[in-house]
Design an enzyme around this catalytic site. Structure first.
Site, mmCIF file in Angstrom:
data_model
loop_
_atom_site.group_PDB
_atom_site.id
_atom_site.type_symbol
_atom_site.label_atom_id
_atom_site.label_comp_id
_atom_site.label_asym_id
_atom_site.label_seq_id
_atom_site.Cartn_x
_atom_site.Cartn_y
_atom_site.Cartn_z
ATOM 1 N N LYS A 15 51.897 35.963 43.177
ATOM 2 C CA LYS A 15 52.519 34.661 42.931
ATOM 3 C C LYS A 15 53.308 34.658 41.617
ATOM 4 C CE LYS A 15 48.459 32.581 43.027
ATOM 5 N NZ LYS A 15 47.573 33.733 43.329
ATOM 6 N N ARG A 88 45.309 24.194 44.722
ATOM 7 C CA ARG A 88 44.297 25.178 45.100
ATOM 8 C C ARG A 88 43.109 24.545 45.803
ATOM 9 N NH1 ARG A 88 45.480 29.192 40.577
ATOM 10 N NH2 ARG A 88 44.677 31.155 41.338
ATOM 11 N N ARG A 128 45.801 44.588 36.394
ATOM 12 C CA ARG A 128 46.825 43.680 35.848
ATOM 13 C C ARG A 128 46.753 43.595 34.331
ATOM 14 N NH1 ARG A 128 47.271 37.889 38.463
ATOM 15 N NH2 ARG A 128 45.016 37.905 38.140
HETATM 16 P P1 ADP Z 1 45.483 34.413 39.746
HETATM 17 O O1 ADP Z 1 46.836 34.717 39.153
HETATM 18 O O2 ADP Z 1 44.553 35.582 39.684
HETATM 19 O O3 ADP Z 1 45.583 33.834 41.126
HETATM 20 P P2 ADP Z 1 45.519 32.152 37.961
HETATM 21 O O4 ADP Z 1 46.035 32.705 36.699
HETATM 22 O O5 ADP Z 1 46.471 31.436 38.826
HETATM 23 O O6 ADP Z 1 44.816 33.325 38.806
HETATM 24 O O7 ADP Z 1 44.284 31.210 37.676
HETATM 25 C C1 ADP Z 1 43.246 31.614 36.825
HETATM 26 C C2 ADP Z 1 42.137 30.557 36.787
HETATM 27 O O8 ADP Z 1 42.672 29.302 36.351
HETATM 28 C C3 ADP Z 1 41.484 30.258 38.128
HETATM 29 O O9 ADP Z 1 40.457 31.166 38.434
HETATM 30 C C4 ADP Z 1 40.941 28.841 37.855
HETATM 31 O O10 ADP Z 1 39.780 28.898 37.067
HETATM 32 C C5 ADP Z 1 42.032 28.223 37.010
HETATM 33 N N1 ADP Z 1 43.032 27.498 37.838
HETATM 34 C C6 ADP Z 1 44.344 27.814 37.939
HETATM 35 N N2 ADP Z 1 44.978 26.963 38.773
HETATM 36 C C7 ADP Z 1 44.048 26.093 39.214
HETATM 37 C C8 ADP Z 1 44.074 24.974 40.106
HETATM 38 N N3 ADP Z 1 45.212 24.596 40.738
HETATM 39 N N4 ADP Z 1 42.915 24.322 40.334
HETATM 40 C C9 ADP Z 1 41.770 24.689 39.721
HETATM 41 N N5 ADP Z 1 41.667 25.722 38.863
HETATM 42 C C10 ADP Z 1 42.801 26.428 38.607
HETATM 43 P P1 ADP Z 2 48.965 36.404 41.241
HETATM 44 O O1 ADP Z 2 49.808 35.571 40.312
HETATM 45 O O2 ADP Z 2 49.110 35.988 42.680
HETATM 46 O O3 ADP Z 2 47.546 36.477 40.835
HETATM 47 P P2 ADP Z 2 50.396 38.658 40.041
HETATM 48 O O4 ADP Z 2 51.832 38.395 40.242
HETATM 49 O O5 ADP Z 2 49.814 38.408 38.714
HETATM 50 O O6 ADP Z 2 49.537 37.888 41.190
HETATM 51 O O7 ADP Z 2 50.106 40.176 40.485
HETATM 52 C C1 ADP Z 2 48.806 40.748 40.370
HETATM 53 C C2 ADP Z 2 48.932 42.200 39.905
HETATM 54 O O8 ADP Z 2 49.459 43.000 40.982
HETATM 55 C C3 ADP Z 2 49.882 42.396 38.737
HETATM 56 O O9 ADP Z 2 49.375 43.429 37.943
HETATM 57 C C4 ADP Z 2 51.217 42.785 39.398
HETATM 58 O O10 ADP Z 2 51.976 43.647 38.560
HETATM 59 C C5 ADP Z 2 50.748 43.511 40.650
HETATM 60 N N1 ADP Z 2 51.585 43.255 41.840
HETATM 61 C C6 ADP Z 2 52.213 42.093 42.176
HETATM 62 N N2 ADP Z 2 52.845 42.228 43.372
HETATM 63 C C7 ADP Z 2 52.605 43.484 43.803
HETATM 64 C C8 ADP Z 2 52.976 44.249 44.977
HETATM 65 N N3 ADP Z 2 53.716 43.694 45.961
HETATM 66 N N4 ADP Z 2 52.534 45.517 45.066
HETATM 67 C C9 ADP Z 2 51.774 46.067 44.087
HETATM 68 N N5 ADP Z 2 51.392 45.420 42.966
HETATM 69 C C10 ADP Z 2 51.796 44.142 42.821
#
Ligand code: ADP
Ligand code: ADP
Ligand code: ZN
Length: 219
Positions: A15, A88, A128
């Protein structure tokens, strides 16, 4: 009408990476709730202190805090928006729908699901790294920086996230399946949202290409 792209997918689905791409390519503004809350924690604000024990365990921030953080930001900007990590929960999704319903003709919400098999989540999240200064996200294996563990732009040392341990990731996957998964169905069913789904288990460039196609179709 302003476009509001909603990126939905499990932790590590890409994302944030794809939100950055869309900002660079199309000049959208992106709001990452995760980044907003990590910043509150780092600054030690009242909200930061309240949510730290939840975030550290991989649990969600309460809906009222989340809504407050997002809705004000959507209202303040005049640009097309990307929501990375929001909504979420079904409660958040319904409140967001209500917000759009109360401003008829002003927003075109487009939900894009980035699918990723749960067995891939840990590999993504555990490798990451990101830059404290500019927020750019890397991956040890899949998107390595040019210099070992340093940001390409700022040259600052990169950091791993504290919620990337195996136990916390396990909780985050469970919470995703229970709380967030139902929203995908909700978006599919509600006429106000356009809904698309892309496969997240392909290269970053391939996921980007699929999303760009959707954006071009809409604009
Ligand atoms: P990821 O990139 O691994 O999907 P995020 O950085 O988006 O994780 O979110 C990290 C943490 O922030 C989540 O595990 C949660 O604790 C909190 N968080 C983020 N967005 C939301 C939301 N829309 N509702 C509730 N908690 C959230
Ligand atoms: P999210 O915001 O959904 O948690 P991130 O964009 O932070 O996901 O990506 C999670 C990890 O995976 C990061 O370290 C990123 O560099 C890597 N990543 C993202 N997209 C891909 C992909 N299509 N293939 C391999 N690695 C990816
Ligand atoms: Zn940087």
């Amino acid at each position: 009408m302003r476009l509001v792209f909603i990126l939905i997918g499990p932790p590590g689905s890409g994302k944030g990476t794809q939100a950055d791409m869309l900002c660079e390519k199309f000049g959208f503004v992106s709001y990452s709730t995760g980044a907003i809350f990590r910043n509150e924690m780092a600054r030690g604000t009242a909200i930061g202190q309240r949510i730290t024990p939840l975030m550290d365990k991989g649990l969600f921030v309460p809906d009222d805090i989340v809504m407050e953080a997002v809705i004000g930001r959507i209202q303040k900007t005049r640009r097309n928006v990307i929501l990375d990590g929001f909504p979420r929960t079904l409660v958040q999704a319904k409140l967001l729908e209500r917000f759009f319903q109360l401003a008829p003709g002003r927003f075109l919400p487009v939900a894009i699901e980035i699918g990723l098999p749960m067995r891939e989540v840990y590999r993504r999240v555990s490798g990451r790294m990101s830059c404290d200064k500019c927020g750019k996200v890397y991956h040890v294996k899949f998107r390595p920086p040019r210099l070992t563990q340093r940001c390409d732009k700022c040259r600052r040392p990169l950091k791993f996230r504290s919620d990337a341990t195996r136990a916390v990731v396990k909780t985050r996957i469970k919470v995703y399946q229970k709380e967030t998964w139902p929203i995908v169905k909700f978006f599919r069913q509600r006429p106000i949202f356009k809904f698309f789904s892309v496969k997240g288990a392909q290269s970053i460039a391939a996921v980007s290409a699929s999303i760009i196609k959707i954006v071009k179709k809409i604009t």
